[in-house]
Scaffold this active site. Sequence first.
Site, mmCIF file in Angstrom:
data_model
loop_
_atom_site.group_PDB
_atom_site.id
_atom_site.type_symbol
_atom_site.label_atom_id
_atom_site.label_comp_id
_atom_site.label_asym_id
_atom_site.label_seq_id
_atom_site.Cartn_x
_atom_site.Cartn_y
_atom_site.Cartn_z
ATOM 1 N N HIS A 41 -9.471 1.131 5.043
ATOM 2 C CA HIS A 41 -8.187 1.308 5.734
ATOM 3 C C HIS A 41 -8.395 2.246 6.924
ATOM 4 C CE1 HIS A 41 -4.096 2.484 6.615
ATOM 5 N NE2 HIS A 41 -3.723 1.390 5.985
ATOM 6 N N ASN A 44 0.869 -1.177 0.000
ATOM 7 C CA ASN A 44 0.000 0.000 0.000
ATOM 8 C C ASN A 44 0.907 1.229 0.000
ATOM 9 O OD1 ASN A 44 -1.777 2.055 0.556
ATOM 10 N ND2 ASN A 44 -2.300 1.354 2.628
ATOM 11 N N GLY A 104 2.329 2.203 10.900
ATOM 12 C CA GLY A 104 3.265 3.312 10.725
ATOM 13 C C GLY A 104 3.929 3.764 12.010
ATOM 14 N N SER A 132 3.429 -2.140 10.505
ATOM 15 C CA SER A 132 4.878 -2.129 10.760
ATOM 16 C C SER A 132 5.571 -3.442 10.420
ATOM 17 C CB SER A 132 5.159 -1.717 12.213
ATOM 18 O OG SER A 132 4.691 -0.399 12.444
ATOM 19 N N GLU A 147 -6.740 4.607 8.019
ATOM 20 C CA GLU A 147 -6.506 6.033 7.742
ATOM 21 C C GLU A 147 -7.732 6.669 7.107
ATOM 22 O OE1 GLU A 147 -2.803 5.493 5.643
ATOM 23 O OE2 GLU A 147 -1.862 4.930 7.551
ATOM 24 N N GLU A 182 -5.365 -5.109 10.786
ATOM 25 C CA GLU A 182 -4.356 -4.077 11.010
ATOM 26 C C GLU A 182 -4.688 -3.327 12.290
ATOM 27 O OE1 GLU A 182 -2.237 -2.902 7.142
ATOM 28 O OE2 GLU A 182 -4.006 -1.661 7.284
ATOM 29 N N LYS A 197 0.165 4.252 -0.210
ATOM 30 C CA LYS A 197 -0.478 5.441 0.390
ATOM 31 C C LYS A 197 -0.255 6.649 -0.526
ATOM 32 C CE LYS A 197 -0.115 3.218 4.797
ATOM 33 N NZ LYS A 197 -0.003 3.293 6.237
HETATM 34 P P1 PGA Z 1 2.841 0.235 7.770
HETATM 35 O O1 PGA Z 1 1.377 0.420 7.154
HETATM 36 O O2 PGA Z 1 3.412 -1.044 7.194
HETATM 37 O O3 PGA Z 1 3.609 1.452 7.335
HETATM 38 O O4 PGA Z 1 2.675 0.156 9.251
HETATM 39 C C1 PGA Z 1 0.521 -0.670 6.982
HETATM 40 C C2 PGA Z 1 -0.771 -0.196 6.360
HETATM 41 O O5 PGA Z 1 -1.207 0.925 6.647
HETATM 42 O O6 PGA Z 1 -1.401 -0.915 5.572
#
Ligand code: PGA
Length: 250
Positions: free
Chosen positions: A93, A8, A171, A210, A95, A165, A10
């Site tokens: 997601h 992803n 992140g 992460s 976010e 997640e 982003k």
């Molecule tokens: P990350 O993000 O690997 O940077 O923690 C995972 C995600 O948001 O799908």
Amino acid sequence: MKPLIIGNWKMHGSLAKNAALLQAIVAHCDAQKADWVVCPPFPYLSQAQSMLEDTGIAWGAQTVSAFSQGAFTGQVDASMLLDFGVSFVIVGHSERRHGLGESNIYVADSAKLVIEHGMNAILCVGETLVQKEAGQLETVLQEQLLSALKQIAPENAKNLVIAYEPVWAIGTGKTASQEDILKAHTLIKNILKEKDANFYNSVRILYGGSVKPDNASQILTILYVDGLLIGGASLDPQAFSEIGQCKPSF
Ligand code: PGA
């Protein structure tokens, strides 16, 4: 079964950066070792299509509207994604749920449209730190999953992927422990089982939050982990390919 490894990106990238990244991914991500998907921002889907077609690596979108074509400024409808060869779409997601206020209903409607258009929906679920500390993991997973499963016919279960997640692990550099992951994936598996045998048998469950080359192989050994959803590390082709057990050919 090969793991499903999804990147992803982003809101990152440019035509030039993506070209280099996609080229490296094609060179180093071995389709024999994993099923690979990369999800660039909308404007770069056609670039992904032209660079990934016939490579064995699929591309996807990071979100989609819960509505069909109409007066929805700024939104993108599922049928438009088909024009760019998209086969996977991330929905819900964190976010978007927590940052942009997408509700369970909105996410469920988006997943329904993705699947109705013959694409695969990657439904993200997971608890916040406050919910985790309040012991609400099971309730949150149930609410997020059941609202979506209501909209999906069991015979289309193979088009659904669930990404667990935990919001506090995205992140942040904090990966969930093996116990946390096993607990959540087992809860998800049980919810799928109660709903329908097709969901139980066909839906793949990914972990995200992460994931890096140094923790990926251990996470992939946990029961009911069928793959990984990668954010930050998916922008580094070496890390991304290592995570999916590619040939260490850099
Ligand atoms: P990350 O993000 O690997 O940077 O923690 C995972 C995600 O948001 O799908």
